[in-house]
Design a protein around this motif. Structure first.
Motif, PDB file in Angstrom:
ATOM      1  N   LEU A  73      53.877  48.557   3.067  1.00 59.89           N
ATOM      2  CA  LEU A  73      55.040  47.919   3.689  1.00 59.89           C
ATOM      3  C   LEU A  73      54.831  47.758   5.187  1.00 59.89           C
ATOM      4  N   ASP A  74      55.645  46.925   5.783  1.00 61.08           N
ATOM      5  CA  ASP A  74      55.639  46.741   7.236  1.00 61.08           C
ATOM      6  C   ASP A  74      55.837  48.091   7.917  1.00 61.08           C
ATOM      7  N   GLY A  75      55.070  48.320   8.947  1.00 60.90           N
ATOM      8  CA  GLY A  75      55.223  49.556   9.709  1.00 60.90           C
ATOM      9  C   GLY A  75      54.577  50.769   9.059  1.00 60.90           C
ATOM     10  N   ALA A  76      53.875  50.569   7.933  1.00 58.19           N
ATOM     11  CA  ALA A  76      53.251  51.717   7.257  1.00 58.19           C
ATOM     12  C   ALA A  76      52.087  52.283   8.070  1.00 58.19           C
ATOM     13  N   GLY A  77      51.500  51.445   8.942  1.00 57.80           N
ATOM     14  CA  GLY A  77      50.379  51.910   9.760  1.00 57.80           C
ATOM     15  C   GLY A  77      49.053  51.273   9.374  1.00 57.80           C
ATOM     16  N   LYS A  78      49.111  50.099   8.730  1.00 60.16           N
ATOM     17  CA  LYS A  78      47.881  49.434   8.258  1.00 60.16           C
ATOM     18  C   LYS A  78      46.949  49.059   9.414  1.00 60.16           C
ATOM     19  N   THR A  79      47.520  48.452  10.447  1.00 61.29           N
ATOM     20  CA  THR A  79      46.686  47.993  11.568  1.00 61.29           C
ATOM     21  C   THR A  79      46.070  49.190  12.292  1.00 61.29           C
ATOM     22  N   THR A  80      46.867  50.241  12.434  1.00 57.81           N
ATOM     23  CA  THR A  80      46.371  51.466  13.077  1.00 57.81           C
ATOM     24  C   THR A  80      45.214  52.045  12.265  1.00 57.81           C
TER      25      THR A  80
ATOM     26  N   GLU B 206      45.257  39.567   7.384  1.00 57.35           N
ATOM     27  CA  GLU B 206      45.900  38.483   6.633  1.00 57.35           C
ATOM     28  C   GLU B 206      47.392  38.478   6.905  1.00 57.35           C
ATOM     29  N   PRO B 207      48.057  37.339   6.877  1.00 56.41           N
ATOM     30  CA  PRO B 207      47.401  36.050   6.913  1.00 56.41           C
ATOM     31  C   PRO B 207      46.746  35.867   8.267  1.00 56.41           C
ATOM     32  N   GLY B 208      45.581  35.248   8.297  1.00 60.68           N
ATOM     33  CA  GLY B 208      44.887  35.011   9.563  1.00 60.68           C
ATOM     34  C   GLY B 208      43.413  35.292   9.443  1.00 60.68           C
TER      35      GLY B 208
ATOM     36  N   VAL C 298      54.101  30.470   8.430  1.00 60.72           N
ATOM     37  CA  VAL C 298      54.771  31.195   7.347  1.00 60.72           C
ATOM     38  C   VAL C 298      55.626  32.365   7.862  1.00 60.72           C
ATOM     39  N   THR C 299      55.359  32.827   9.075  1.00 61.89           N
ATOM     40  CA  THR C 299      56.162  33.945   9.599  1.00 61.89           C
ATOM     41  C   THR C 299      57.254  33.474  10.572  1.00 61.89           C
ATOM     42  N   GLU C 300      57.323  32.161  10.827  1.00 64.47           N
ATOM     43  CA  GLU C 300      58.297  31.679  11.834  1.00 64.47           C
ATOM     44  C   GLU C 300      59.732  31.884  11.358  1.00 64.47           C
TER      45      GLU C 300
ATOM     46  N   LEU D  63      39.941  44.944   5.792  1.00 68.62           N
ATOM     47  CA  LEU D  63      40.869  43.817   5.788  1.00 68.62           C
ATOM     48  C   LEU D  63      42.318  44.311   5.674  1.00 68.62           C
ATOM     49  N   ASP D  64      43.105  43.947   6.686  1.00 64.67           N
ATOM     50  CA  ASP D  64      44.518  44.333   6.779  1.00 64.67           C
ATOM     51  C   ASP D  64      45.316  43.360   5.903  1.00 64.67           C
ATOM     52  N   ARG D  65      45.571  43.737   4.654  1.00 63.97           N
ATOM     53  CA  ARG D  65      46.261  42.971   3.605  1.00 63.97           C
ATOM     54  C   ARG D  65      45.304  41.996   2.896  1.00 63.97           C
TER      55      ARG D  65
ATOM     56  N   SER E 129      49.061  42.083  -1.428  1.00 64.23           N
ATOM     57  CA  SER E 129      50.271  41.768  -0.651  1.00 64.23           C
ATOM     58  C   SER E 129      51.044  40.640  -1.315  1.00 64.23           C
ATOM     59  N   SER E 130      50.337  39.613  -1.765  1.00 65.59           N
ATOM     60  CA  SER E 130      51.024  38.491  -2.421  1.00 65.59           C
ATOM     61  C   SER E 130      51.638  38.932  -3.749  1.00 65.59           C
ATOM     62  N   LEU E 131      50.907  39.785  -4.495  1.00 61.72           N
ATOM     63  CA  LEU E 131      51.475  40.265  -5.768  1.00 61.72           C
ATOM     64  C   LEU E 131      52.774  41.014  -5.502  1.00 61.72           C
TER      65      LEU E 131
ATOM     66  N   ASP F  29      49.693  58.907   1.640  1.00 62.96           N
ATOM     67  CA  ASP F  29      51.026  59.161   2.183  1.00 62.96           C
ATOM     68  C   ASP F  29      51.026  58.807   3.677  1.00 62.96           C
ATOM     69  N   ALA F  30      51.722  57.718   4.005  1.00 59.91           N
ATOM     70  CA  ALA F  30      51.688  57.206   5.382  1.00 59.91           C
ATOM     71  C   ALA F  30      52.758  57.824   6.262  1.00 59.91           C
ATOM     72  N   SER F  31      53.503  58.792   5.717  1.00 60.83           N
ATOM     73  CA  SER F  31      54.465  59.480   6.600  1.00 60.83           C
ATOM     74  C   SER F  31      53.741  60.550   7.433  1.00 60.83           C
TER      75      SER F  31
END
Ligand code: Z5A
Length: 206
Positions: free
Chosen positions: A12-19, A40-42, A54-56, A94-96, A100-102, A186-188
């Motif tokens: 989910l958003d904010g889970a820490g994927k990019t980090t 992704e996307p990108g 798509v995010t606008e 790869l970040d997503r 993610s689409s599923l 566990d991303a907490s």
């Protein structure tokens, strides 16, 4: 030249994927592995243009069109970056990716997992990650982390709690269905513990 490995990070958003993507790439580089980090996307020019679309926040995009836009961005990323890097022996964090689409379009938008899987089979020519790390987090905690950032909320981040609960359930079902490819973390926990768990989850690939 052995093919490189594709490691995808989901959640989910904010889970820490990019980090985690940054930490994992650094840890792999220290082990002498050549690694690229993409998102992704990108990740490549056309896909970044589709990301902006798509995010606008102000745009009304139908669920099917949304699923196809994410798949189009992915097709370009696979052709222009993922396939060449993997064939050259590089690892890719790869970040997503398709999961993610599923989860977001298949479950969140209620399009169904199988139809979304099938357009993505076409988009990726069946490219599948060597390992997928799903960062699990309670939707409210993820949201509070996302909101703590200065950026305004994007089009999907404005959805209600039920949308994100459907996505969290879908991720859990995907993980249960493919335990060899997908590992949950566990991303907490703090970022160091998350990175340690991620390294343990890919140890057999090293
Ligand atoms: N989307 C879709 O619907 N379908 C698809 O096929 C694809 C995407 C590919 C953009 O994705 C949107 O597209 C997204 C899903 C949808 N929209 N929504 N909603 P994205 O990946 O670019 O957006 P995101 O998931 O919203 O990314 P994010 O908010 O940047 O989250 P993150 O990468 O998981 O988290 P982060 O940036 O690493 O960390 C967020 C904050 O928490 C930051 O301040 C960190 O310092 C902090 N953080 C990170 N890890 C920790 C830990 N472990 N403890 C405490 N604090 C932490």
């Amino acid at each position: 030249m052995p093919r490189g490995r594709l490691i995808t990070i989901e959640g989910l958003d904010g889970a820490g994927k990019t980090t985690l993507a940054g930490g994992l790439a650094e840890a792999l580089t220290q082990r002498g592995i050549e690694v690229s980090v993409l998102r992704e996307p990108g990740g490549v020019h056309v896909a970044e243009r589709l990301r902006a679309l798509v995010t606008e926040p102000g745009l009304a995009i139908g669920a099917r069109a949304e699923a196809l836009l994410y798949a189009a961005a992915r097709a370009q990323l696979v052709e222009e970056a993922l396939d060449p890097l993997l064939h050259a022996g590089s690892w890719v964090v790869l970040d997503r990716f398709v999961d993610s689409s599923l989860a977001y379009q298949g479950a969140g938008r209620a399009l169904g997992i199988e139809p979304v899987r099938s357009i993505n089979e076409f988009a990726t020519s069946g490219l599948s990650p060597d390992r997928t790390l799903i960062l699990t987090i309670d939707p409210p905690l993820g949201r509070s982390r996302s909101r703590a950032r200065a950026n305004p909320l994007d089009r999907l981040e404005r959805e209600d709690d039920a949308f994100f609960e459907r996505i969290a359930r879908a991720y859990a079902e995907l993980a249960a269905a493919e335990p060899e490819r997908i590992r949950t973390i566990d991303a907490s926990q703090g970022p160091d513990q998350v990175l340690e768990a991620a390294l343990a989850a890919i140890r057999d690939l090293l």
